[in-house]
Design a protein around this motif. Structure first.
Motif, PDB file in Angstrom:
ATOM      1  N   UNK B 307     -19.293   5.326   2.785  1.00 32.05           N
ATOM      2  CA  UNK B 307     -19.015   3.914   3.067  1.00 32.05           C
ATOM      3  C   UNK B 307     -17.532   3.673   3.292  1.00 32.05           C
ATOM      4  N   UNK B 308     -16.729   4.464   2.599  1.00 28.28           N
ATOM      5  CA  UNK B 308     -15.279   4.299   2.704  1.00 28.28           C
ATOM      6  C   UNK B 308     -14.666   5.677   2.872  1.00 28.28           C
ATOM      7  N   UNK B 309     -13.772   5.814   3.826  1.00 31.08           N
ATOM      8  CA  UNK B 309     -13.033   7.066   3.933  1.00 31.08           C
ATOM      9  C   UNK B 309     -11.555   6.744   3.737  1.00 31.08           C
ATOM     10  N   UNK B 310     -10.902   7.548   2.925  1.00 22.61           N
ATOM     11  CA  UNK B 310      -9.485   7.325   2.632  1.00 22.61           C
ATOM     12  C   UNK B 310      -8.669   8.402   3.334  1.00 22.61           C
ATOM     13  N   UNK B 315       3.790  12.060   5.782  1.00 20.01           N
ATOM     14  CA  UNK B 315       4.786  12.520   6.748  1.00 20.01           C
ATOM     15  C   UNK B 315       5.805  13.473   6.119  1.00 20.01           C
ATOM     16  N   UNK B 316       6.078  13.304   4.810  1.00 19.86           N
ATOM     17  CA  UNK B 316       7.105  14.144   4.181  1.00 19.86           C
ATOM     18  C   UNK B 316       6.525  14.969   3.049  1.00 19.86           C
ATOM     19  N   UNK B 317       7.033  16.181   2.962  1.00 19.94           N
ATOM     20  CA  UNK B 317       6.502  17.114   1.983  1.00 19.94           C
ATOM     21  C   UNK B 317       6.723  16.619   0.554  1.00 19.94           C
ATOM     22  N   UNK B 318       7.878  15.967   0.303  1.00 20.78           N
ATOM     23  CA  UNK B 318       8.193  15.636  -1.093  1.00 20.78           C
ATOM     24  C   UNK B 318       7.336  14.506  -1.673  1.00 20.78           C
ATOM     25  N   UNK B 319       6.769  13.669  -0.803  1.00 22.07           N
ATOM     26  CA  UNK B 319       5.909  12.606  -1.336  1.00 22.07           C
ATOM     27  C   UNK B 319       4.428  12.924  -1.152  1.00 22.07           C
ATOM     28  N   UNK B 320       4.147  14.067  -0.548  1.00 19.95           N
ATOM     29  CA  UNK B 320       2.777  14.440  -0.199  1.00 19.95           C
ATOM     30  C   UNK B 320       1.828  14.403  -1.405  1.00 19.95           C
ATOM     31  N   UNK B 321       2.214  15.073  -2.466  1.00 25.10           N
ATOM     32  CA  UNK B 321       1.316  15.167  -3.614  1.00 25.10           C
ATOM     33  C   UNK B 321       1.063  13.799  -4.231  1.00 25.10           C
ATOM     34  N   UNK B 322       2.092  12.972  -4.294  1.00 25.04           N
ATOM     35  CA  UNK B 322       1.929  11.637  -4.875  1.00 25.04           C
ATOM     36  C   UNK B 322       0.938  10.812  -4.064  1.00 25.04           C
ATOM     37  N   UNK B 323       1.008  10.929  -2.735  1.00 25.74           N
ATOM     38  CA  UNK B 323       0.078  10.195  -1.880  1.00 25.74           C
ATOM     39  C   UNK B 323      -1.350  10.703  -2.097  1.00 25.74           C
ATOM     40  N   UNK B 324      -1.502  12.031  -2.095  1.00 23.64           N
ATOM     41  CA  UNK B 324      -2.835  12.608  -2.306  1.00 23.64           C
ATOM     42  C   UNK B 324      -3.413  12.160  -3.645  1.00 23.64           C
ATOM     43  N   UNK B 373      -3.300   5.336   3.224  1.00 24.28           N
ATOM     44  CA  UNK B 373      -2.268   5.185   2.193  1.00 24.28           C
ATOM     45  C   UNK B 373      -1.126   6.149   2.512  1.00 24.28           C
ATOM     46  N   UNK B 374       0.089   5.605   2.623  1.00 24.46           N
ATOM     47  CA  UNK B 374       1.255   6.431   2.899  1.00 24.46           C
ATOM     48  C   UNK B 374       2.267   6.308   1.770  1.00 24.46           C
ATOM     49  N   UNK B 375       3.393   7.026   1.891  1.00 21.28           N
ATOM     50  CA  UNK B 375       4.378   7.053   0.802  1.00 21.28           C
ATOM     51  C   UNK B 375       4.915   5.653   0.459  1.00 21.28           C
ATOM     52  N   UNK B 376       5.158   4.841   1.488  1.00 21.40           N
ATOM     53  CA  UNK B 376       5.740   3.529   1.201  1.00 21.40           C
ATOM     54  C   UNK B 376       4.767   2.633   0.436  1.00 21.40           C
ATOM     55  N   UNK B 377       3.456   2.867   0.673  1.00 21.92           N
ATOM     56  CA  UNK B 377       2.451   2.026   0.029  1.00 21.92           C
ATOM     57  C   UNK B 377       2.396   2.248  -1.477  1.00 21.92           C
ATOM     58  N   UNK B 380       4.664  -0.478  -2.926  1.00 23.76           N
ATOM     59  CA  UNK B 380       4.206  -1.858  -2.702  1.00 23.76           C
ATOM     60  C   UNK B 380       2.810  -2.079  -3.264  1.00 23.76           C
ATOM     61  N   UNK B 381       2.105  -0.962  -3.574  1.00 26.07           N
ATOM     62  CA  UNK B 381       0.697  -1.036  -4.005  1.00 26.07           C
ATOM     63  C   UNK B 381      -0.186  -1.666  -2.932  1.00 26.07           C
ATOM     64  N   UNK B 382       0.289  -1.651  -1.696  1.00 28.82           N
ATOM     65  CA  UNK B 382      -0.524  -2.179  -0.617  1.00 28.82           C
ATOM     66  C   UNK B 382      -1.244  -1.044   0.090  1.00 28.82           C
ATOM     67  N   UNK B 383      -2.421  -1.330   0.557  1.00 26.65           N
ATOM     68  CA  UNK B 383      -3.141  -0.334   1.340  1.00 26.65           C
ATOM     69  C   UNK B 383      -3.556  -0.955   2.664  1.00 26.65           C
ATOM     70  N   UNK B 384      -3.706  -0.073   3.665  1.00 28.06           N
ATOM     71  CA  UNK B 384      -4.048  -0.545   5.007  1.00 28.06           C
ATOM     72  C   UNK B 384      -5.549  -0.356   5.223  1.00 28.06           C
TER      73      UNK B 384
END
Lengths: 512, 512
Positions: B307-310, B315-324, B373-377, B380-384
């Motif tokens: 129903x939902x795919x995330x 874009x950057x290696x250093x924030x990759x794990x946090x985004x995942x 969801x990207x690094x900047x989100x 902001x705790x915002x999601x697209x």
């Protein structure tokens, strides 16, 4: 239970095969049909299968497998591709040769009848198993190592023409799941084969309350076309073995036959390593033979079509409605509880029948917990609880609220009782044997148990012993198989037949 | 969406049948197989079927039906018992005539091949439907009026040899459920037939977001052997009709043929009144044709495989794990929510692919909600959020916690959008017609919609019109059928063909 009066005639001791038929009949699980060797699975039996399906399916999905569906009919030329496989199933294939019916008139009687028409250029066989048709799809789907592993499962009916059918255990058509996976390396494929093997062992133990011996099949007993077949073997109450589930490492045999190839990490084209594995409605036959007694079926709580049946006792008309209401209210409360990921399955038997008739019907149907509620219980808030793992006349009383809180514990206790009982029986009937004379003598007994022997014989020698005593090597137990403690650790020894030094042990037994 | 660039080529407008094939391919739902007319249902398509099964099954059980399983093969003599029924299916039966294979050597080439052997005394047909084999069981099971009603359902594969197969809509083998019930009186059997008819209508509307016209089939279009066939008819985007489900009142026809009799309340032996009803994997074809657009599949949320795919944007290696980690955490939180009795189905796509490639893959697969969801989100705790019922480049941003709280509302909104869109389209393409010349002219158009006409013709006259315009009476709408408001209340009129006075109306259309 007194020996004189049992709900099922004959008893297990008197005639085990006939007892088995009578259990199925008394519990209304299944029956023979007009179609040779095929059964009708009735709602009470199909309910068990639905639960087995749901619970196994969760395990498969949790380990990354996805369900799909493949054609029932396999072109004959596909089956032929893997020679050993085709030969293995040739004697039991139902063959479709025509695709319509034509009405003809009998010239003598003048009556009309229908005959097959529209002969097919190439016959189809009804799948006895789907390695070949699924392999053909895998060959289309897999291009690169990135497409691997491919982890597919199918819930389906299959057909193997049986000459001596027996409800659930051996029927021409049966329901099953068949897993089919493809991997980059032998190592990964073998890990998958073992993972599923362990899943089956756990499922039988934790859901069906059946302790199995996990082992590998000898070369003679392997699945046609496999390099390694792992099996879980259950002992039932006549001490025979039932092969309850198998997991096969197919090597590159089917990949070669069907060209399931992929571009590897180095760019070179390689053949995939494949596995297949399955359990079937045979599990229902296994759980009947493992747990039922001379009063009827005993359903392991986790796959019980109903887990609790509530019997309203309504001797007087004026309190009848109040009792019925109390029963329905209790059922509703219980249904809001979860046990093994599902709401409790509770049935209120409101039929206008004598209490004794009803009680015995549910005993024969094997419902784990029976609850009786009568007019007096409404004031005391006490309910009468009877358990199918205890004697038919045993009962205990509990405050209703206490029972509600502990219902899942009671079900767990019943599960544990069944498992312990089956394990104790099994362990008492697996003996170590290092002496050839004792080995030969053993099989002359009625319902002999299994023997654990050191073995280094050839497939031919195994065959000879098998024929002589109507036995087979059930399996070569894997390290960590839950064997009876009294067998001890397998130590270096000499082969029971040839006297060669060996540290390999096998389990022999009669089987279904 | 611009007209120049669509994910699917051709578009619906360019070539509807080919568009349909391309949708199935792009969404990876199913494919043709080696077996003539039979499809392979791939995991993404089979997932939809599993959900349809679970959700319908709950409805059947809630209305007192029980599942059971009957043989795949029907003895030819059984099929023949109900003459009209046998004749109806004779041209499309796969026939099993042999029960093993034999290896023979070609005398010329010296090669071996396998041929059918072990000819059966009586051939079997693979069930095209199971009235006859289930009827035989009913005859054994039913003795007294106390055994009635008997309410059985079967989930199974069936086979009807198709000359022009089309994935999901018309395949030689398909999966379905077939309900079979027996009742004491005609009245009760007709209530059952209508109950299921209404269940199907509701299911299509509330789970598949497809508005149907509920009606009765004309005599010409009835199920072979039925006294009354009720149908739910869906309109898809080329304005053709799809018969999405049928519920049959079989009268005493099958009871007579198979002696399904019982001792009535007065002790006299009577024949039962029976029903049968079914929906199949055809529902998947229907939902594709009803909802998909030129960018791919659109899955109605309640039966969406996911129903939902995330989609993690890294874009950057250093924030990759946090985004995942944030993506996985959001998925876990959502999976703890329940929507339509099941946990939300949420997938995190962690594959190392370009964002655009991934996004379009999920658009083509029809997932209702996509979340990026990207690094900047993270700060902001915002999601697209992107919705499949909106244009591909539309997006909105939401505070994560707000989305979590409202996820089920968004899914409901998407469901409602699809349903409204389909209803608007359908209503705009059903016209009232009282004039024979206009009627004839209508069918010369490309993709003509349906016509609602007064009708009092004979089956022969109906047949003639059908042949002339390649149309059929889709149904005689039942009172309360959700017809377009612009048709008004059916008033007394005159038959469009014969001019006879009539207040009966029928719907005509082309169909799959």
């Amino acid at each position: 239970m007194s020996a004189e009066k049992t709900a099922i005639t004959p008893t297990r001791a008197q005639d085990f095969p006939e007892w088995y038929q009578q259990i199925i009949k008394a519990a209304d699980l299944a029956e023979n049909s007009e179609t040779r060797g095929c059964m009708v699975i009735k709602p009470w039996g199909y309910g068990i299968w639905e639960l087995i399906q749901q619970q196994l399916d969760r395990r498969f999905k949790a380990t990354g497998h996805q369900n799909a569906y493949f054609p029932l009919l396999i072109p004959l030329s596909y089956l032929e591709k893997e020679a050993e496989h085709a030969e293995g199933f040739a004697t039991e294939c139902a063959v479709v040769t025509h695709h319509r019916l034509e009405t003809v008139k009998d010239p003598v009687s003048g009556k009309t009848k229908m005959i097959p028409a529209g002969e097919l250029a190439e016959p189809y066989v009804i799948r006895p198993t789907s390695e070949t048709i699924i392999g053909a799809a895998f060959a289309r789907w897999i291009e690169s190592y990135r497409d691997l592993p491919l982890l597919i499962n199918q819930w389906a009916n299959v057909m193997r023409w049986e000459m001596r059918p027996r409800l659930f255990l051996r029927t021409a058509e049966f329901l099953w799941q068949e897993g089919h996976t493809a991997h980059e390396t032998q190592h990964e494929a073998i890990i998958e084969t073992r993972l599923i093997h362990r899943q089956y062992e756990e499922f039988l133990r934790d859901h069906l309350a059946i302790p199995v011996v996990a082992g590998e099949k000898s070369e003679n007993e392997r699945f046609p076309g496999a390099d390694m077949t792992l099996t879980v073997e259950a002992m039932v109450q006549d001490r025979k073995a039932i092969q309850a589930g198998t997991s096969h490492y197919l090597g590159q045999n089917f990949s070669k036959a069907q060209n399931i190839s992929f571009a590897g990490r180095d760019g070179a084209v390689q053949l995939a390593h494949t596995t297949s594995w399955g359990v079937s409605t045979r599990l229902i036959g296994t759980l009947i033979m493992a747990h039922a007694d001379d009063d009827g079926l005993i359903m392991p709580p986790r796959v019980a079509t109903q887990q609790i049946v509530i019997l309203p006792i309504t001797p007087k008309e004026d309190s009848r409605q109040a009792v019925l209401d109390a029963c329905q209210a209790l059922a509703e409360t219980l249904r809001h509880q979860t046990y093994f990921n599902d709401p409790l399955r509770v049935h209120v038997d409101t039929r206008d029948l004598g209490g004794g008739v009803k009680k015995w019907e549910w005993i024969k149907k094997g419902v784990p917990i029976r609850i009786e509620i009568g007019p007096r219980d409404l004031e005391t808030r006490k309910i009468c609880i009877q358990r199918r793992d205890q004697a038919a006349n045993e009962k205990e009383f509990a405050i209703k609220e206490d029972f509600i809180r502990s219902a899942h514990e009671v079900l767990d206790e019943i599960h544990q009782t069944l498992l312990t009982r089956a394990r104790t029986f099994r362990d008492a009937n697996i003996a170590s044997c290092q002496d050839l004379e004792a080995f030969h003598a053993h099989w002359a007994q009625d319902n002999p148990g299994w023997l654990h022997t050191p073995w280094a014989g050839t497939p031919e020698q195994e065959n000879e012993l098998s024929k002589q005593h109507k036995i087979t090597i059930r399996c070569i137990p894997v390290p960590g198989a839950s064997l009876p403690a009294h067998l001890g650790e397998p130590a270096a020894s000499t082969c029971i037949l040839t006297g060669q030094p060996t540290s390999a042990y096998v389990l022999w037994g009669r089987s279904y």
